[in-house]
Design a protein around this motif. Structure first.
Motif, PDB file in Angstrom:
ATOM      1  N   HIS A 173     -12.272 -41.236 -40.046  1.00 30.30           N
ATOM      2  CA  HIS A 173     -11.125 -42.145 -40.134  1.00 30.30           C
ATOM      3  C   HIS A 173     -10.176 -41.783 -41.282  1.00 30.30           C
ATOM      4  O   HIS A 173      -9.022 -42.228 -41.293  1.00 30.30           O
ATOM      5  CB  HIS A 173     -11.605 -43.589 -40.312  1.00 30.30           C
ATOM      6  CG  HIS A 173     -12.432 -44.080 -39.149  1.00 30.30           C
ATOM      7  ND1 HIS A 173     -11.916 -44.196 -37.875  1.00 30.30           N
ATOM      8  CD2 HIS A 173     -13.737 -44.452 -39.080  1.00 30.30           C
ATOM      9  CE1 HIS A 173     -12.852 -44.635 -37.066  1.00 30.30           C
ATOM     10  NE2 HIS A 173     -13.975 -44.811 -37.763  1.00 30.30           N
ATOM     11  N   GLU A 174     -10.650 -41.000 -42.235  1.00 28.21           N
ATOM     12  CA  GLU A 174      -9.810 -40.654 -43.383  1.00 28.21           C
ATOM     13  C   GLU A 174      -8.647 -39.752 -42.953  1.00 28.21           C
ATOM     14  O   GLU A 174      -8.757 -38.969 -42.012  1.00 28.21           O
ATOM     15  CB  GLU A 174     -10.637 -39.925 -44.460  1.00 28.21           C
ATOM     16  CG  GLU A 174     -11.680 -40.786 -45.147  1.00 28.21           C
ATOM     17  CD  GLU A 174     -12.963 -40.918 -44.337  1.00 28.21           C
ATOM     18  OE1 GLU A 174     -13.033 -40.290 -43.247  1.00 28.21           O
ATOM     19  OE2 GLU A 174     -13.872 -41.651 -44.767  1.00 28.21           O
ATOM     20  N   VAL A 175      -7.553 -39.883 -43.685  1.00 30.27           N
ATOM     21  CA  VAL A 175      -6.413 -38.997 -43.416  1.00 30.27           C
ATOM     22  C   VAL A 175      -6.830 -37.565 -43.733  1.00 30.27           C
ATOM     23  O   VAL A 175      -7.732 -37.328 -44.566  1.00 30.27           O
ATOM     24  CB  VAL A 175      -5.187 -39.395 -44.263  1.00 30.27           C
ATOM     25  CG1 VAL A 175      -4.713 -40.782 -43.900  1.00 30.27           C
ATOM     26  CG2 VAL A 175      -5.485 -39.282 -45.755  1.00 30.27           C
ATOM     27  N   PRO A 176      -6.205 -36.581 -43.103  1.00 36.41           N
ATOM     28  CA  PRO A 176      -6.582 -35.189 -43.344  1.00 36.41           C
ATOM     29  C   PRO A 176      -6.359 -34.763 -44.798  1.00 36.41           C
ATOM     30  O   PRO A 176      -5.314 -35.065 -45.387  1.00 36.41           O
ATOM     31  CB  PRO A 176      -5.654 -34.404 -42.411  1.00 36.41           C
ATOM     32  CG  PRO A 176      -5.224 -35.377 -41.373  1.00 36.41           C
ATOM     33  CD  PRO A 176      -5.159 -36.698 -42.061  1.00 36.41           C
ATOM     34  N   THR A 177      -7.345 -34.101 -45.349  1.00 33.80           N
ATOM     35  CA  THR A 177      -7.230 -33.473 -46.662  1.00 33.80           C
ATOM     36  C   THR A 177      -7.750 -32.047 -46.535  1.00 33.80           C
ATOM     37  O   THR A 177      -8.390 -31.684 -45.542  1.00 33.80           O
ATOM     38  CB  THR A 177      -8.058 -34.217 -47.727  1.00 33.80           C
ATOM     39  OG1 THR A 177      -9.461 -34.060 -47.401  1.00 33.80           O
ATOM     40  CG2 THR A 177      -7.695 -35.682 -47.813  1.00 33.80           C
ATOM     41  N   ILE A 178      -7.507 -31.271 -47.576  1.00 27.99           N
ATOM     42  CA  ILE A 178      -8.026 -29.899 -47.582  1.00 27.99           C
ATOM     43  C   ILE A 178      -9.550 -29.921 -47.463  1.00 27.99           C
ATOM     44  O   ILE A 178     -10.137 -29.161 -46.690  1.00 27.99           O
ATOM     45  CB  ILE A 178      -7.586 -29.146 -48.854  1.00 27.99           C
ATOM     46  CG1 ILE A 178      -6.060 -28.917 -48.840  1.00 27.99           C
ATOM     47  CG2 ILE A 178      -8.316 -27.817 -48.980  1.00 27.99           C
ATOM     48  CD1 ILE A 178      -5.573 -28.021 -47.709  1.00 27.99           C
ATOM     49  N   ASP A 179     -10.200 -30.816 -48.180  1.00 28.79           N
ATOM     50  CA  ASP A 179     -11.663 -30.859 -48.165  1.00 28.79           C
ATOM     51  C   ASP A 179     -12.221 -31.339 -46.827  1.00 28.79           C
ATOM     52  O   ASP A 179     -13.125 -30.720 -46.262  1.00 28.79           O
ATOM     53  CB  ASP A 179     -12.178 -31.770 -49.288  1.00 28.79           C
ATOM     54  CG  ASP A 179     -12.214 -31.066 -50.633  1.00 28.79           C
ATOM     55  OD1 ASP A 179     -12.008 -29.839 -50.654  1.00 28.79           O
ATOM     56  OD2 ASP A 179     -12.442 -31.742 -51.653  1.00 28.79           O
ATOM     57  N   ASN A 180     -11.691 -32.468 -46.320  1.00 28.15           N
ATOM     58  CA  ASN A 180     -12.339 -33.045 -45.127  1.00 28.15           C
ATOM     59  C   ASN A 180     -11.897 -32.382 -43.824  1.00 28.15           C
ATOM     60  O   ASN A 180     -12.451 -32.662 -42.760  1.00 28.15           O
ATOM     61  CB  ASN A 180     -12.134 -34.562 -45.069  1.00 28.15           C
ATOM     62  CG  ASN A 180     -10.710 -34.979 -44.744  1.00 28.15           C
ATOM     63  OD1 ASN A 180      -9.926 -34.242 -44.182  1.00 28.15           O
ATOM     64  ND2 ASN A 180     -10.368 -36.223 -45.119  1.00 28.15           N
ATOM     65  N   THR A 181     -10.895 -31.502 -43.883  1.00 31.61           N
ATOM     66  CA  THR A 181     -10.443 -30.844 -42.654  1.00 31.61           C
ATOM     67  C   THR A 181     -10.515 -29.321 -42.758  1.00 31.61           C
ATOM     68  O   THR A 181     -11.282 -28.672 -42.042  1.00 31.61           O
ATOM     69  CB  THR A 181      -9.020 -31.297 -42.294  1.00 31.61           C
ATOM     70  OG1 THR A 181      -9.026 -32.720 -42.090  1.00 31.61           O
ATOM     71  CG2 THR A 181      -8.522 -30.609 -41.023  1.00 31.61           C
ATOM     72  N   LEU A 182      -9.714 -28.719 -43.639  1.00 28.58           N
ATOM     73  CA  LEU A 182      -9.675 -27.255 -43.721  1.00 28.58           C
ATOM     74  C   LEU A 182     -11.008 -26.691 -44.214  1.00 28.58           C
ATOM     75  O   LEU A 182     -11.571 -25.769 -43.598  1.00 28.58           O
ATOM     76  CB  LEU A 182      -8.533 -26.811 -44.642  1.00 28.58           C
ATOM     77  CG  LEU A 182      -8.290 -25.299 -44.686  1.00 28.58           C
ATOM     78  CD1 LEU A 182      -7.859 -24.779 -43.320  1.00 28.58           C
ATOM     79  CD2 LEU A 182      -7.227 -24.955 -45.743  1.00 28.58           C
ATOM     80  N   LYS A 183     -11.521 -27.248 -45.285  1.00 33.26           N
ATOM     81  CA  LYS A 183     -12.799 -26.773 -45.815  1.00 33.26           C
ATOM     82  C   LYS A 183     -13.934 -27.044 -44.829  1.00 33.26           C
ATOM     83  O   LYS A 183     -14.784 -26.176 -44.587  1.00 33.26           O
ATOM     84  CB  LYS A 183     -13.097 -27.442 -47.160  1.00 33.26           C
ATOM     85  CG  LYS A 183     -14.415 -26.995 -47.789  1.00 33.26           C
ATOM     86  CD  LYS A 183     -14.619 -27.650 -49.154  1.00 33.26           C
ATOM     87  CE  LYS A 183     -15.968 -27.247 -49.743  1.00 33.26           C
ATOM     88  NZ  LYS A 183     -16.191 -27.881 -51.072  1.00 33.26           N
ATOM     89  N   ALA A 184     -13.935 -28.218 -44.246  1.00 30.98           N
ATOM     90  CA  ALA A 184     -14.976 -28.554 -43.268  1.00 30.98           C
ATOM     91  C   ALA A 184     -14.942 -27.615 -42.072  1.00 30.98           C
ATOM     92  O   ALA A 184     -15.986 -27.211 -41.547  1.00 30.98           O
ATOM     93  CB  ALA A 184     -14.817 -30.000 -42.817  1.00 30.98           C
ATOM     94  N   LEU A 185     -13.740 -27.261 -41.635  1.00 31.15           N
ATOM     95  CA  LEU A 185     -13.608 -26.327 -40.516  1.00 31.15           C
ATOM     96  C   LEU A 185     -14.132 -24.946 -40.897  1.00 31.15           C
ATOM     97  O   LEU A 185     -14.836 -24.290 -40.115  1.00 31.15           O
ATOM     98  CB  LEU A 185     -12.140 -26.245 -40.090  1.00 31.15           C
ATOM     99  CG  LEU A 185     -11.821 -25.302 -38.931  1.00 31.15           C
ATOM    100  CD1 LEU A 185     -12.561 -25.712 -37.667  1.00 31.15           C
ATOM    101  CD2 LEU A 185     -10.312 -25.255 -38.686  1.00 31.15           C
ATOM    102  N   GLN A 186     -13.806 -24.501 -42.101  1.00 27.25           N
ATOM    103  CA  GLN A 186     -14.269 -23.191 -42.571  1.00 27.25           C
ATOM    104  C   GLN A 186     -15.792 -23.119 -42.651  1.00 27.25           C
ATOM    105  O   GLN A 186     -16.378 -22.059 -42.428  1.00 27.25           O
ATOM    106  CB  GLN A 186     -13.678 -22.898 -43.951  1.00 27.25           C
ATOM    107  CG  GLN A 186     -12.221 -22.514 -43.932  1.00 27.25           C
ATOM    108  CD  GLN A 186     -12.021 -21.041 -43.671  1.00 27.25           C
ATOM    109  OE1 GLN A 186     -12.317 -20.204 -44.499  1.00 27.25           O
ATOM    110  NE2 GLN A 186     -11.523 -20.726 -42.494  1.00 27.25           N
ATOM    111  N   LEU A 187     -16.420 -24.244 -42.974  1.00 24.42           N
ATOM    112  CA  LEU A 187     -17.874 -24.255 -43.156  1.00 24.42           C
ATOM    113  C   LEU A 187     -18.629 -24.667 -41.894  1.00 24.42           C
ATOM    114  O   LEU A 187     -19.862 -24.727 -41.904  1.00 24.42           O
ATOM    115  CB  LEU A 187     -18.240 -25.191 -44.310  1.00 24.42           C
ATOM    116  CG  LEU A 187     -17.713 -24.784 -45.695  1.00 24.42           C
ATOM    117  CD1 LEU A 187     -18.069 -25.840 -46.733  1.00 24.42           C
ATOM    118  CD2 LEU A 187     -18.263 -23.420 -46.111  1.00 24.42           C
TER     119      LEU A 187
END
Length: 682
Positions: A54-68
């Motif tokens: 539910h959180e708005v996209p951030t580098i950590d919860n979206t880009l970093k999560a996708l990378q990992l």
């Protein structure tokens, strides 16, 4: 208390072998299918977790999560594709034909997911407000463009069609590579008569004997289609009829009719690639592929290739006249044919420089050239290598080294798989079981090189040609790109750079092979232990650009045909006729063929790697010739200051910055093709 048995063999995803390697003895070929099923499902769970928060996209919860995401899939894939190339069998190949399109479909489902793209797009739109460091900004930019280039902005009909195309291309590419591998593995010419070996030096005979033994014919000598045997056979065999027979088999790989014929596969792939490009808004597949490279456009590629082509043809014509002179002097009245070129070129080299490959090869021991590779890396970058014996890998021939930084800390793992076998595809390459990154802790690189050198009979020393030694240095240059990587994000680790930049570290490294200080130390005669005589060393260096016309015509014709296939929006229906027509238009010399004819051009058709991109070797060569001059200008090819900049901006930087910016940071400017043309002797 009951326990549930895992649905698959976790040894493929939880690596508990020595040095952090997979435990290669803990899984079987039949374990891959279930492991892929579990890993594909796990990856989708990771993606759903990103989408459904539910959180708005951030580098950590979206880009970093996708990378990992997809760690299990990364691991089982790394082992499987290693096996598919370096040690395959019917079980692996059957699964490859299934899993290649399945992986493509899986990737499409992620890259075309509108909810996932919306989160990435939101970050991309506000990237100037996020306060990103340059590497993170580049990763966001690459990720967003990756989604767009994968069809994220297409309508549902377009997405469905693109996913179908990608899936079919993956299937065709896997089949193409398997067909070439089968043609190479199945063909052998067994010689039993000593007279048929006329002209062949001992090292060629030994390699042929070893190849015959591998094929259960210890009573014979075998000519195979492995480059490490066929090329020296064509160079030294006095039997012209046998040279023609073996050459024709070599040139016809993938074009023999029947199940392994690749003609129809090429036609379908070129057509599908053109349709894919149109779907994504590009005039041609070349325009699509080059949009994400240093070259940018087909026009820029042709501006590099065409002047070199003209110079190469002119030089090749001079070389052919020299060969014809020798043929006439022998009292023969035939023209120079492709199966004659290497044979008479070797005679011309002997005549002009007073040495031949047979005189040089005893000084190029595989073991010593490996040591030379390591020594250059130590001198330039301070890293050291310690071999670890007795560690199980994918084949008993594979060797393992731990790599250490100058301060003694661990840098990574390097594995070398050097000898040809029937279970290995041809060529030479570098890849990674694990890439370096620091996004969620320290991930040390596990890098491997695969070669196809002729394996000597038991107890004998493996000897390399000068080209073979260059190949070893080349692939080790790629390995260093992976080993020295020092980035945060996996997406830009090591060789994750544009295709026409990735060959710079490898081709640049080749230069150090012929540095006198290296040859004087490592070019040791395998029988006498004597160092290569200075007179021979001088001849080798003087002959560095010998046969430059032939070598450049071989390469450049392949690059031009690759571009011709992919630069037109209307692909040809008959690829073999198209190849012939293109070469006729280019006025290809009759006595030379493409280094990689279309039916076995695995760079371009066994997957997507170098499609519309074979030119990349020459593009990078412009850079590498200029980069080595940076050392030569100081008077010291191991200059510490230049080496430090080379490590920082080229070998360690991966794709963390634009390649042009990285090169300028190293050299201060971009180069012109002049140094490359001079290096090639044109």
């Amino acid at each position: 208390m009951s326990s549930t048995k895992p649905a698959y063999n976790t040894a493929l995803t939880e690596w508990n072998g020595p040095l952090g390697l997979p435990d290669f003895g803990a899984f079987a070929d039949g374990d891959f299918a279930a492991a892929f099923e579990a890993a594909l499902a796990s990856d989708l769970v990771d993606i759903d977790a990103i989408i459904n928060q539910h959180e708005v996209p951030t580098i950590d919860n979206t880009l970093k999560a996708l990378q990992l995401s997809g760690k299990d899939l990364d691991r089982v894939s790394a082992i499987f594709w290693l096996r598919a190339g370096a040690h395959t069998n019917e079980t692996i190949q059957a699964l490859e034909r299934v899993i290649a399109p399945r992986m493509s479909r899986h990737s499409s489902s992620i890259m075309m997911n509108p909810l996932l793209f919306a989160r990435i797009d939101s970050l991309y739109e506000q990237r100037d407000l996020l306060g990103l460091d340059p590497e993170s900004d580049r990763v966001l930019d690459k990720t967003w463009k990756g989604f767009v280039r994968s069809g994220a902005r297409l309508d549902e009909q377009g997405k469905a069609r693109l996913a179908d195309i990608n899936e079919k291309l993956a299937s065709l590419g896997a089949q193409f590579g398997q067909n070439v591998q089968k043609d190479e593995a199945d063909w052998a010419l067994f010689l039993n008569d000593e007279a048929e070996l006329a002209g062949l030096p001992d090292f060629v005979r030994d390699a042929m004997r070893g190849a015959a033994e591998e094929r259960s014919r210890p009573d014979a000598w075998a000519v195979t289609l492995s480059r490490s045997i066929i090329e020296p056979f064509l160079t030294f065999s006095d039997n012209r009829a046998l040279r023609e027979k073996t050459f024709r088999a070599w040139a016809a790989r993938g074009q023999n009719g029947g199940e392994t014929d690749n003609t129809g596969i090429v036609a379908e792939m070129v057509d599908l690639r053109a349709e894919k490009a149109r779907l994504l808004g590009y005039h041609s597949f070349a325009a699509y592929k080059l949009d994400d490279t240093m070259a940018k456009t087909p026009k820029a590629v042709m501006e590099l290739l065409e002047p070199v082509w003209d110079k190469a043809k002119a030089r090749a014509a001079e070389e052919e006249s020299d060969l014809q002179r020798l043929i006439t002097a022998e009292g023969r009245n035939h023209d120079v044919e492709p199966w004659d070129w290497r044979y008479y070129a070797e005679k011309v080299r002997n005549e002009r420089f007073a040495f031949d490959e047979a005189e040089l090869k005893p000084y190029l021991q595989l073991e010593k050239i490996i040591e030379a590779c390591f020594d250059v890396a130590t001198r330039l970058f301070g890293i050291t290598f310690e071999e670890r014996k007795g560690i199980p890998t994918w084949h008993p021939d594979v060797r393992v080294w731990e790599v250490f930084n100058a301060d003694g800390s661990k840098r990574g793992i390097f594995l070398g798989d050097y000898f040809n076998r029937q279970s290995k595809r041809s060529g030479a390459w570098m890849s990674a079981l694990q890439s370096q990154h620091k996004l969620d802790g320290k991930h040390t690189p596990i890098i491997y090189n695969v070669m196809n050198f002729a394996k000597p009979p038991k107890g004998e020393v493996a000897l390399l040609s000068l080209d073979g030694a260059r190949t070893l240095f080349h692939e080790f240059g790629h390995a260093l790109h992976g080993l020295l990587s020092d980035v945060t994000w996996p997406a830009v680790s090591g060789t994750s750079v544009s295709r026409d930049f990735v060959e710079l570290p490898s081709q640049l490294y080749e230069h150090w092979l012929t540095v006198p200080a290296i040859l004087e130390k490592y070019a040791i005669h395998y029988k006498t232990g004597e160092v290569m005589p200075k007179a021979l060393l001088e001849k080798v260096l003087a002959a560095n650009t010998f046969n430059a016309g032939f070598n450049t015509v071989e390469f450049t014709s392949s690059a031009l045909v690759d571009m011709a296939f992919h630069a037109d929006g209307t692909p040809p229906a008959d690829p073999i006729k198209f190849e012939a027509d293109t070469l006729k238009q280019l006025e290809m010399p009759d006595a030379i063929i493409m280094r990689h004819r279309t039916p076995h051009f695995t760079h371009v058709f066994s997957g997507d790697g170098y499609s519309a991109g074979y030119y990349s070797y020459m593009w990078s060569e412009v850079l590498d010739a200029d980069a080595f001059k940076a050392f030569e200008e100081t008077g010291d090819v191991f200059n510490g200051d230049v080496a430090a900049k080379l490590k920082k901006y080229i070998y360690s930087a991966g794709g963390s910055r634009d390649p042009e910016d990285l090169y300028k940071a190293f050299r201060g400017r971009m180069p012109t093709p002049d140094a490359m043309i001079e290096k090639r002797g044109l």
